[in-house]
Design a protein around this motif. Structure first.
Motif, PDB file in Angstrom:
ATOM      1  N   ARG A 225       0.787  -1.229   0.000  1.00 13.50           N
ATOM      2  CA  ARG A 225       0.000   0.000   0.000  1.00 13.50           C
ATOM      3  C   ARG A 225       0.819   1.279   0.000  1.00 13.50           C
ATOM      4  O   ARG A 225       0.377   2.294  -0.517  1.00 13.50           O
ATOM      5  CB  ARG A 225      -0.998  -0.006   1.151  1.00 13.50           C
ATOM      6  CG  ARG A 225      -0.357   0.240   2.512  1.00 13.50           C
ATOM      7  CD  ARG A 225      -1.327  -0.075   3.637  1.00 13.50           C
ATOM      8  NE  ARG A 225      -0.751   0.237   4.929  1.00 13.50           N
ATOM      9  CZ  ARG A 225       0.188  -0.474   5.539  1.00 13.50           C
ATOM     10  NH1 ARG A 225       0.667  -1.546   4.960  1.00 13.50           N
ATOM     11  NH2 ARG A 225       0.665  -0.117   6.712  1.00 13.50           N
TER      12      ARG A 225
ATOM     13  N   THR B  81      -5.414  -7.065  -8.777  1.00 11.77           N
ATOM     14  CA  THR B  81      -5.985  -5.725  -8.854  1.00 11.77           C
ATOM     15  C   THR B  81      -5.787  -5.137 -10.245  1.00 11.77           C
ATOM     16  O   THR B  81      -6.693  -4.517 -10.804  1.00 11.77           O
ATOM     17  CB  THR B  81      -5.364  -4.806  -7.776  1.00 11.77           C
ATOM     18  OG1 THR B  81      -5.664  -5.349  -6.489  1.00 11.77           O
ATOM     19  CG2 THR B  81      -5.903  -3.385  -7.868  1.00 11.77           C
TER      20      THR B  81
ATOM     21  N   ARG C 277      -8.776  -3.922 -12.677  1.00 11.76           N
ATOM     22  CA  ARG C 277      -8.832  -2.552 -13.203  1.00 11.76           C
ATOM     23  C   ARG C 277      -8.828  -2.543 -14.733  1.00 11.76           C
ATOM     24  O   ARG C 277      -9.518  -1.729 -15.341  1.00 11.76           O
ATOM     25  CB  ARG C 277      -7.669  -1.722 -12.660  1.00 11.76           C
ATOM     26  CG  ARG C 277      -7.854  -1.342 -11.203  1.00 11.76           C
ATOM     27  CD  ARG C 277      -6.732  -0.442 -10.747  1.00 11.76           C
ATOM     28  NE  ARG C 277      -6.952   0.025  -9.390  1.00 11.76           N
ATOM     29  CZ  ARG C 277      -6.304   1.039  -8.843  1.00 11.76           C
ATOM     30  NH1 ARG C 277      -5.391   1.696  -9.550  1.00 11.76           N
ATOM     31  NH2 ARG C 277      -6.551   1.398  -7.605  1.00 11.76           N
TER      32      ARG C 277
ATOM     33  N   GLY D  85     -10.860   2.411  -6.726  1.00  8.97           N
ATOM     34  CA  GLY D  85     -10.608   2.245  -5.295  1.00  8.97           C
ATOM     35  C   GLY D  85     -10.250   0.789  -5.095  1.00  8.97           C
ATOM     36  O   GLY D  85     -11.120  -0.073  -5.145  1.00  8.97           O
ATOM     37  N   GLY D  86      -8.941   0.517  -4.972  1.00 10.57           N
ATOM     38  CA  GLY D  86      -8.498  -0.870  -4.901  1.00 10.57           C
ATOM     39  C   GLY D  86      -8.815  -1.557  -6.215  1.00 10.57           C
ATOM     40  O   GLY D  86      -8.626  -0.978  -7.282  1.00 10.57           O
TER      41      GLY D  86
ATOM     42  N   VAL E 202     -15.093   3.083  -9.161  1.00 18.93           N
ATOM     43  CA  VAL E 202     -16.024   3.909  -8.400  1.00 18.93           C
ATOM     44  C   VAL E 202     -16.571   4.943  -9.385  1.00 18.93           C
ATOM     45  O   VAL E 202     -15.836   5.786  -9.873  1.00 18.93           O
ATOM     46  CB  VAL E 202     -15.334   4.604  -7.208  1.00 18.93           C
ATOM     47  CG1 VAL E 202     -16.337   5.441  -6.428  1.00 18.93           C
ATOM     48  CG2 VAL E 202     -14.659   3.581  -6.298  1.00 18.93           C
TER      49      VAL E 202
ATOM     50  N   ARG F 106     -19.525   1.770  -5.947  1.00 23.60           N
ATOM     51  CA  ARG F 106     -18.461   0.790  -6.169  1.00 23.60           C
ATOM     52  C   ARG F 106     -18.943  -0.292  -7.119  1.00 23.60           C
ATOM     53  O   ARG F 106     -20.029  -0.838  -6.958  1.00 23.60           O
ATOM     54  CB  ARG F 106     -18.038   0.131  -4.871  1.00 23.60           C
ATOM     55  CG  ARG F 106     -17.194   0.996  -3.981  1.00 23.60           C
ATOM     56  CD  ARG F 106     -16.606   0.122  -2.887  1.00 23.60           C
ATOM     57  NE  ARG F 106     -15.473   0.587  -2.180  1.00 23.60           N
ATOM     58  CZ  ARG F 106     -14.378   1.121  -2.646  1.00 23.60           C
ATOM     59  NH1 ARG F 106     -14.237   1.327  -3.906  1.00 23.60           N
ATOM     60  NH2 ARG F 106     -13.384   1.493  -1.878  1.00 23.60           N
TER      61      ARG F 106
END
Length: 161
Positions: free
Chosen positions: A28, A121, A125, A145-146, A150, A155
């Motif tokens: 992160r 991820t 995406r 978002g992660g 969004v 979400r």
């Protein structure tokens, strides 16, 4: 009652979800910096500080004591611009570096700063990008978002698409 094979498959997926969650948590604060020319015997941390000194002199001074690790990814194998991972000691230098992304200096040098995302991820995406791009073209607020998109505060999971 479910067969053991079905039950085991569910547990296995749950474990993979947990592994991905832990991997994302570990990454992160990391940033990926790509496009930096590689030199023999280089000090990667000093190269990063020099880049940020060009972006903002005050920023490099702040970062000098706050960057824990900076190194290139993967074996050398003749590459001249392997990606650099930067791991700061706290979240604040990461936010300073992320804000520098829009710098003209970085654009001219073709250096890109991005998040250190997990493969899962990135895949999510990539799958959701057309949805986000369409929403932005329509003038709606859209981003990530992660692993989720969004759009207008809602979400959306890659599984929903």
């Amino acid at each position: 009652m479910d067969s053991p094979a079905v039950f085991a498959g569910c547990r296995k997926q749950t474990l993979w979800d947990k592994v991905d969650e832990l991997d994302a948590y570990k990454r992160r604060w990391n940033l990926r910096i790509s496009g930096v020319l590689e030199e023999e015997g280089e000090n990667v941390k000093m190269i990063i500080l020099d880049i940020f000194r060009q972006v903002s002199p005050g920023l490099a001074d702040v970062l000098q004591s706050l960057i824990d690790v900076a190194h290139r990814l993967g074996p050398k194998l003749g590459y001249t611009r392997r990606t650099i991972i930067v791991h700061p000691l706290s979240v604040s230098p990461r936010s300073y570096m992320a804000d520098a992304r829009r710098s003209e200096v970085l654009k001219q040098k073709k250096i890109r700063i991005s998040e250190d995302l997990t493969e899962r991820t990135k895949e999510a995406r990539n799958k959701l990008w057309p949805l986000v791009e369409k929403a932005r073209k329509e003038g709606r607020r859209a981003g990530f978002g992660g692993p989720n998109a969004v759009v207008d505060g809602k979400r959306i999971s890659a599984d929903d698409v």
